[in-house]
Design an enzyme around this catalytic site. Structure first.
Site, PDB file in Angstrom:
ATOM      1  N   ASP A  23       1.820   5.275   0.084  1.00 10.11           N
ATOM      2  CA  ASP A  23       1.460   6.524   0.612  1.00 10.11           C
ATOM      3  C   ASP A  23       1.670   7.619  -0.396  1.00 10.11           C
ATOM      4  O   ASP A  23       2.669   8.125  -0.108  1.00 10.11           O
ATOM      5  CB  ASP A  23       2.229   6.593   2.133  1.00 10.11           C
ATOM      6  CG  ASP A  23       1.461   7.529   2.736  1.00 10.11           C
ATOM      7  OD1 ASP A  23       0.461   7.920   2.302  1.00 10.11           O
ATOM      8  OD2 ASP A  23       1.893   8.134   3.960  1.00 10.11           O
ATOM      9  N   GLU A  43       3.005   1.180   5.046  1.00  9.90           N
ATOM     10  CA  GLU A  43       1.566   1.649   5.571  1.00  9.90           C
ATOM     11  C   GLU A  43       0.666   0.419   5.699  1.00  9.90           C
ATOM     12  O   GLU A  43      -0.310   0.483   6.213  1.00  9.90           O
ATOM     13  CB  GLU A  43       1.003   2.779   4.447  1.00  9.90           C
ATOM     14  CG  GLU A  43      -0.103   3.475   5.270  1.00  9.90           C
ATOM     15  CD  GLU A  43      -0.640   4.597   4.083  1.00  9.90           C
ATOM     16  OE1 GLU A  43      -1.861   4.942   4.514  1.00  9.90           O
ATOM     17  OE2 GLU A  43      -0.096   4.703   3.057  1.00  9.90           O
ATOM     18  N   LYS A  83       0.878  -1.293   0.063  1.00  5.30           N
ATOM     19  CA  LYS A  83       0.051  -0.104   0.250  1.00  5.30           C
ATOM     20  C   LYS A  83       0.939   1.267  -0.072  1.00  5.30           C
ATOM     21  O   LYS A  83       1.448   1.746   0.966  1.00  5.30           O
ATOM     22  CB  LYS A  83      -0.894  -0.060   1.368  1.00  5.30           C
ATOM     23  CG  LYS A  83      -1.825   1.118   1.087  1.00  5.30           C
ATOM     24  CD  LYS A  83      -2.645   1.467   2.453  1.00  5.30           C
ATOM     25  CE  LYS A  83      -3.790   2.414   2.432  1.00  5.30           C
ATOM     26  NZ  LYS A  83      -3.075   3.782   2.027  1.00  5.30           N
TER      27      LYS A  83
END
Length: 295
Positions: free
Chosen positions: A27, A162, A25
């Site tokens: 950011d 993240e 994921k």
């Protein structure tokens, strides 16, 4: 032509099974690259033309194909420890410093709409389009792992990332949907902070958020405020509690913009807060209130 993004649902648990693939994921800023020969248009999540903002990515996209392609991805900045950093990205944009586009889906190629194909086939075609990538290239392929979701998630969190995005291997691309075929699971930190005040509404009659501080080597350091997670049912009781320990001035330095709607207290209460990181400005990112106790 801008194509609306498929969005991921936020969940608390990593899905099981080998019919899921897992990606980092990132950011950063979601971005769609629309290529038509040498013409490149970069769109934001809201469909705004951000080609000028990400102009230093354009030459790299111009080299990918003489035909057409629509690539879904994320623009990120990577820190010295190899983590995607939103703060670094914001600073990079101000300085026009190098950033990286991580490509994770291919929606169209040479006039063929690929959104109805299985995800794993779209990713294979995307990887072939990108070709071999050097670590220094401004466009990178977002690699994935099939299965082993919990292990991937734990390693991501341990490395300071993240979280993960879980995607069904054989799912079609659903533009505009936050569908159950794309799931995001965030790594979160959790810590207690001293309550040093509260934020009111414009009328000064309600409690909208707590102002927080962390004690470091005997000194209070401002960490921003938290309002998410405080329920309407809890607000009257919390307001009554903070009014009993109210003081005229904050017990530490707070940003000027927070003073207008801020009310201040003696640091007698401790808030339990989940968050993703402490920003370069020293405040909590994505804070969520979990509970409170007396110090």
């Amino acid at each position: 032509m801008f194509r609306r993004f498929q969005l991921a649902r936020l969940v608390d648990k990593v899905p099981d099974g080998d019919d899921w693939l897992f990606e980092m994921k990132f950011d950063g800023y979601r971005c769609e690259a629309e290529l038509f020969g040498s013409k490149v248009t970069l769109y934001s999540r809201g469909g705004h033309d951000w080609t000028g903002i990400f102009s230093h990515l354009v030459p790299a996209f111009q080299k990918l194909t003489k035909g057409s392609a629509s690539i879904d991805g994320e623009v990120v900045a990577i820190d010295d420890e190899g983590r995607a950093s939103f703060n670094l990205l914001q600073n990079s944009l101000k300085r026009k410093a190098p950033i990286v586009f991580y490509a994770f889906d291919l929606l169209e190629q040479d006039g063929e709409d690929l959104r109805g194909l299985p995800l794993i086939e779209r990713k294979d075609r995307l990887e072939a389009l990108l070709g071999e990538r050097r670590p220094t290239d401004p466009i990178q392929f977002s690699s994935h792992i099939i299965g082993h979701g919990q292990e991937v998630f734990e390693r991501m969190c341990a490395s300071g990332h993240e979280g993960v995005i879980a995607k069904r291997l054989n799912a079609r691309y659903q533009s505009g949907d936050r569908s159950p075929t794309w799931l995001k699971v965030k790594c979160t930190k959790r810590q207690e902070f001293l309550v040093v005040g509260w934020r009111t509404n414009e009328e000064g009659e309600d409690l909208r958020a707590f102002h927080l501080a962390e004690e470091i080597e005997g000194k209070l350091v401002y960490r921003g405020r938290v309002g998410s997670g405080i329920t309407d049912r809890e607000r009257p009781g919390f307001l009554g509690a903070v009014e009993l320990i109210e003081v005229d001035e904050p017990v530490l330095a707070v940003p000027r913009e927070e003073r207008k709607l801020g009310r201040w207290v003696e640091p007698r209460l401790v808030a339990d807060v989940a968050f993703t990181e402490v920003t370069e400005e020293g405040t909590l990112r994505h804070p969520s209130f979990k509970g409170i106790r007396v110090r």
